[in-house]
Design an enzyme around this catalytic site. Structure first.
Site, PDB file in Angstrom:
ATOM      1  N   GLY A 202       0.790  -1.232   0.000  1.00  0.00           N
ATOM      2  CA  GLY A 202       0.000   0.000   0.000  1.00  0.00           C
ATOM      3  C   GLY A 202       0.822   1.281   0.000  1.00  0.00           C
ATOM      4  O   GLY A 202       0.550   2.207  -0.755  1.00  0.00           O
ATOM      5  N   HIS A 203       1.879   1.314   0.834  1.00  0.00           N
ATOM      6  CA  HIS A 203       2.515   2.615   1.087  1.00  0.00           C
ATOM      7  C   HIS A 203       3.453   3.085  -0.010  1.00  0.00           C
ATOM      8  O   HIS A 203       4.032   4.164   0.087  1.00  0.00           O
ATOM      9  CB  HIS A 203       3.206   2.621   2.455  1.00  0.00           C
ATOM     10  N   THR A 239      -7.915 -11.108  11.854  1.00  0.00           N
ATOM     11  CA  THR A 239      -9.019 -10.192  11.516  1.00  0.00           C
ATOM     12  C   THR A 239      -8.534  -9.177  10.490  1.00  0.00           C
ATOM     13  O   THR A 239      -7.465  -8.588  10.645  1.00  0.00           O
ATOM     14  CB  THR A 239      -9.527  -9.484  12.793  1.00  0.00           C
ATOM     15  N   CYS A 327      14.917   0.648   3.497  1.00  0.00           N
ATOM     16  CA  CYS A 327      14.594  -0.554   4.271  1.00  0.00           C
ATOM     17  C   CYS A 327      15.846  -1.108   4.916  1.00  0.00           C
ATOM     18  O   CYS A 327      15.776  -1.933   5.797  1.00  0.00           O
ATOM     19  CB  CYS A 327      13.992  -1.612   3.375  1.00  0.00           C
TER      20      CYS A 327
END
Ligand code: PLP
Length: 381
Positions: A202-203, A239, A327
């Protein structure tokens, strides 16, 4: 933060306001658990179903082929470990490349260390390109999985995924690609690429951090890494992160719609940056492929200065970039990617990466260009 010149979009992007708006209701008003069998749960479940359809459509997949995860790292781990371990009876050989992100390389090494697999790490040429013929020679009867990234995060080079897919398909070998850096800037279609598994995060595409997806072609065997409630077709228990999932899907939808215009604009700014740097900084070296590279990516080595020092000096002047891969920040080892391109360790230590985004302007590029030559010559002196 507004006065910063942010040229580090390969590390992370801001969340698009439209993505924030789409996510917002799912934090408090529509907070249900998608597994709950009551109206609140159904609202959340419908949102996840919409997101699955939308994310799938953005990459030419079917919704049943999308598994939501916690990000690119988890998707890469699930692809590598999940597929190799599921196919352990069929073969014990996996192939990857020397320039992969550590979230691919490390699980591959785990397969070798802990599960008795043979690992082939393919070399790349001086531009960072994998040669399909070298790959073809590495395939053998016990190869079960090949993983080659779509675009490299440190040097921006694009890999010949279609050619590689033709080879793996012909041998019945599964192909995974890490498309984390590519999907924001290039069209990514799983069928035209011919891949069996594809990683998204996503990021890197103006969505939230901590959410990603793995595309898994129908019929591909995968063993889950997380065991529990059996969410995501049993492949990723836990979840669901409903706001994150809605955010990822919205971000992918926006990226798909706006990509052609963005890529063209970023490409011309990138070219201006590359030409400017090569003209103004003596001995500057463009790393990665000169043309087959991400449209928003420019990476260099500046022999004689430490990349980290350039980064700090630029940062002090309000310009944010990277000395390689964020990273791996804190690492004093030279980049494994630059070493794989054949650069000497002392040159690899001089790397600086600029990655452009939707908000990058010509004025910002000019600002970076006006500061960088002095920074480099000051440090050299
Ligand atoms: N793959 C590539 C090519 C990346 O650049 C990154 C992040 O830098 C990742 C995987 C990891 O993604 P995430 O930060 O979502 O775990």
């Amino acid at each position: 933060m507004e006065d910063l010149v942010y040229l580090d979009h390969a590390a992370t992007t801001p969340i698009d306001r439209r993505v924030v708006e789409a996510m917002w209701p799912y934090f408090a008003d529509r907070f249900g658990n998608p597994s709950s069998r009551h109206p609140s749960g159904e609202v959340a479940s419908r949102a996840v179903a919409w997101a699955r359809e939308t994310a799938a459509a953005a990459i030419g997949a079917s919704s049943s082929e999308i598994i939501f995860t916690s990000g690119g790292t988890e998707s890469d781990n699930l692809a590598i470990l999940g597929v190799a371990l599921a196919l352990r009876d069929r073969g014990d050989h996996v192939i990857t490349t020397a320039i992969e992100h550590s979230s691919v390389l490390e699980p591959c090494r785990q397969l070798a260390r802990l599960h008795g697999f043979r690992l082939t790490v393919l070399p790349v040429d001086r531009f960072g390109v994998v040669d399909p013929e070298t790959l073809e020679r590495a395939l053998d009867k016990s190869t079960v999985l090949v993983s080659v990234m779509t675009a490299n995060n440190e040097v921006g080079t694009l890999e010949p995924i279609r050619e590689i897919a033709a080879l793996t398909r012909a041998r019945g070998v599964l192909l995974h690609t890490d498309a984390v850096q590519a999907v924001g800037a290039l069209p990514v279609d799983v069928d035209s690429l011919g891949v069996d598994l594809l990683t998204l995060s996503g990021h890197k595409v103006y969505g939230p951090k901590g959410i990603g997806a793995l595309y898994v072609r129908r019929g591909t065997p995968v063993r889950p890494l997380l065991h529990g409630g059996g969410q995501e077709r049993g492949l990723r228990s836990g979840t669901e992160n409903v706001p994150g999932i809605v955010g990822l899907a919205t971000a992918l939808q926006i990226a798909a719609a706006e990509r052609p215009e963005y890529a063209a604009r970023a490409g011309s700014l990138r070219d201006r940056l590359i030409a400017g740097v090569l003209a103004a900084v003596p001995e500057a070296l463009l790393t990665g492929h000169p043309t087959e590279r991400l449209p928003n990516h420019a990476s260099f080595c500046f022999p004689g200065v430490h990349g980290e020092a350039v980064l700090v000096e630029l940062g002090a002047r309000g310009i944010c970039c990277s000395s390689g891969s964020a990273c791996h920040a804190g690492s004093t080892e030279p980049s494994h990617v630059l070493m794989a391109l054949g650069l000497a360790a002392d040159v690899a230590h001089t790397a600086v990466r600029f990655s452009l985004g939707r908000g990058t302007t010509g004025t910002e590029i000019d600002e970076a260009l006006s500061v960088l030559p002095d920074v480099v010559s000051g440090l050299r002196a």
